[in-house]
Design a protein around this motif. Structure first.
Motif, short mmCIF file in Angstrom:
data_model
loop_
_atom_site.label_atom_id
_atom_site.label_comp_id
_atom_site.label_asym_id
_atom_site.label_seq_id
_atom_site.Cartn_x
_atom_site.Cartn_y
_atom_site.Cartn_z
N ARG A 1 -63.92 6.10 -24.43
CA ARG A 1 -62.66 5.03 -24.04
C ARG A 1 -61.58 5.37 -25.05
O ARG A 1 -60.12 5.39 -24.46
CB ARG A 1 -63.48 4.13 -24.92
N THR A 2 -61.61 6.42 -26.01
CA THR A 2 -60.24 7.07 -26.77
C THR A 2 -58.96 8.40 -25.91
O THR A 2 -58.05 7.98 -25.62
CB THR A 2 -60.90 7.68 -28.32
N GLN A 3 -60.55 8.56 -24.85
CA GLN A 3 -59.75 9.20 -24.00
C GLN A 3 -59.01 9.06 -22.87
O GLN A 3 -58.00 9.13 -22.57
CB GLN A 3 -60.98 10.63 -23.51
N LYS A 4 -59.50 7.84 -22.06
CA LYS A 4 -58.78 6.41 -21.22
C LYS A 4 -57.20 5.87 -22.21
O LYS A 4 -56.78 6.44 -21.10
CB LYS A 4 -59.56 5.57 -20.72
N LYS A 5 -57.09 5.61 -22.79
CA LYS A 5 -56.53 5.26 -23.69
C LYS A 5 -55.43 6.65 -23.57
O LYS A 5 -54.18 5.46 -23.85
CB LYS A 5 -56.60 4.84 -25.31
N ASN A 6 -55.30 7.05 -24.74
CA ASN A 6 -54.33 8.43 -23.82
C ASN A 6 -54.39 9.79 -23.29
O ASN A 6 -52.75 8.94 -23.03
CB ASN A 6 -55.43 9.56 -25.33
N LYS A 7 -55.17 8.95 -22.19
CA LYS A 7 -54.04 9.75 -21.11
C LYS A 7 -53.10 8.35 -20.06
O LYS A 7 -52.71 8.93 -19.82
CB LYS A 7 -55.52 9.38 -19.66
N LYS A 8 -53.48 6.88 -20.40
CA LYS A 8 -52.82 5.99 -20.18
C LYS A 8 -51.60 6.64 -21.08
O LYS A 8 -50.25 5.50 -20.67
CB LYS A 8 -53.48 4.79 -20.93
N LYS A 9 -51.10 6.96 -22.27
CA LYS A 9 -50.48 6.57 -23.17
C LYS A 9 -49.16 7.52 -22.52
O LYS A 9 -48.55 7.48 -22.43
CB LYS A 9 -51.04 7.09 -24.61
N GLN A 10 -50.06 8.63 -22.27
CA GLN A 10 -49.51 10.01 -22.15
C GLN A 10 -49.04 9.23 -20.14
O GLN A 10 -47.83 10.20 -19.97
CB GLN A 10 -50.39 11.23 -21.54
N GLN A 11 -49.44 8.97 -19.61
CA GLN A 11 -48.06 8.48 -18.50
C GLN A 11 -47.36 7.82 -18.95
O GLN A 11 -46.59 8.20 -18.55
CB GLN A 11 -49.91 7.80 -17.78
N LYS A 12 -47.77 7.08 -19.10
CA LYS A 12 -46.34 6.38 -19.66
C LYS A 12 -45.23 6.96 -20.54
O LYS A 12 -44.05 6.48 -20.29
CB LYS A 12 -46.76 5.06 -20.97
N ASN A 13 -45.56 7.59 -21.54
CA ASN A 13 -44.53 8.90 -22.63
C ASN A 13 -44.01 9.23 -20.84
O ASN A 13 -42.94 9.29 -20.64
CB ASN A 13 -45.34 9.34 -23.12
N LYS A 14 -44.96 10.11 -20.10
CA LYS A 14 -44.43 10.50 -18.97
C LYS A 14 -43.14 9.91 -18.17
O LYS A 14 -41.59 10.52 -17.99
CB LYS A 14 -45.09 11.29 -17.76
N LYS A 15 -43.49 8.18 -17.91
CA LYS A 15 -42.72 7.54 -17.07
C LYS A 15 -41.35 7.41 -17.56
O LYS A 15 -40.31 7.43 -17.50
CB LYS A 15 -42.97 6.27 -16.81
N LYS A 16 -41.17 6.86 -19.22
CA LYS A 16 -40.47 6.53 -20.12
C LYS A 16 -39.57 8.36 -19.86
O LYS A 16 -38.47 7.88 -19.44
CB LYS A 16 -40.61 6.51 -21.16
N THR A 17 -40.22 9.13 -20.02
CA THR A 17 -39.41 10.69 -20.10
C THR A 17 -38.61 10.45 -18.71
O THR A 17 -37.08 10.69 -18.63
CB THR A 17 -39.94 11.75 -20.08
N LYS A 18 -38.52 10.10 -17.77
CA LYS A 18 -38.45 10.23 -16.32
C LYS A 18 -37.42 9.65 -16.14
O LYS A 18 -36.09 9.64 -16.00
CB LYS A 18 -39.40 10.38 -15.56
N GLU A 19 -37.11 8.54 -17.13
CA GLU A 19 -36.78 7.39 -17.18
C GLU A 19 -35.49 7.15 -17.99
O GLU A 19 -33.97 7.37 -17.73
CB GLU A 19 -37.14 6.16 -17.19
N LYS A 20 -35.57 8.27 -18.62
CA LYS A 20 -34.57 8.33 -19.79
C LYS A 20 -33.18 9.12 -18.72
O LYS A 20 -32.18 9.92 -19.23
CB LYS A 20 -34.58 9.22 -20.81
N LYS A 21 -34.29 10.87 -18.15
CA LYS A 21 -33.65 11.55 -17.78
C LYS A 21 -32.47 11.60 -16.26
O LYS A 21 -31.50 11.41 -16.18
CB LYS A 21 -34.76 12.57 -17.23
N LYS A 22 -32.95 10.53 -16.42
CA LYS A 22 -32.21 9.50 -14.90
C LYS A 22 -31.18 8.83 -15.40
O LYS A 22 -29.74 9.48 -14.95
CB LYS A 22 -33.24 9.13 -13.78
N LYS A 23 -31.35 8.35 -16.61
CA LYS A 23 -30.60 7.86 -17.02
C LYS A 23 -29.23 8.52 -17.68
O LYS A 23 -27.86 8.45 -17.90
CB LYS A 23 -30.31 6.49 -18.15
#
Length: 64
Positions: free
Chosen positions: A39-61
């Motif tokens: 469960r912890t690994q699954k949560k961490n994976k989701k957090k990493q995916q969200k962070n990647k999306k945020k990073t991509k959005e910031k770069k686009k801006k």
């Protein structure tokens, strides 16, 4: 001699029953730990995916 042998058999049986119980408890605790880890690994994976999306959005801006 026969009584002594019967006593050993009963002690052996009792010991094996206790051992089985402790093995059961140990196995259940290990399974619980494994599930918690998954469960912890699954949560961490989701957090990493969200962070990647945020990073991509910031770069686009920044590019705009």
């Amino acid at each position: 001699m026969i009584q002594w042998d019967l006593g050993l058999q009963q002690i052996g049986k009792h010991t094996s029953e206790l051992q089985s119980h402790s093995d059961l408890v140990c196995r259940l605790l290990l399974e619980k730990k494994k599930k918690k880890k998954q469960r912890t690994q699954k949560k961490n994976k989701k957090k990493q995916q969200k962070n990647k999306k945020k990073t991509k959005e910031k770069k686009k801006k920044k590019k705009e």
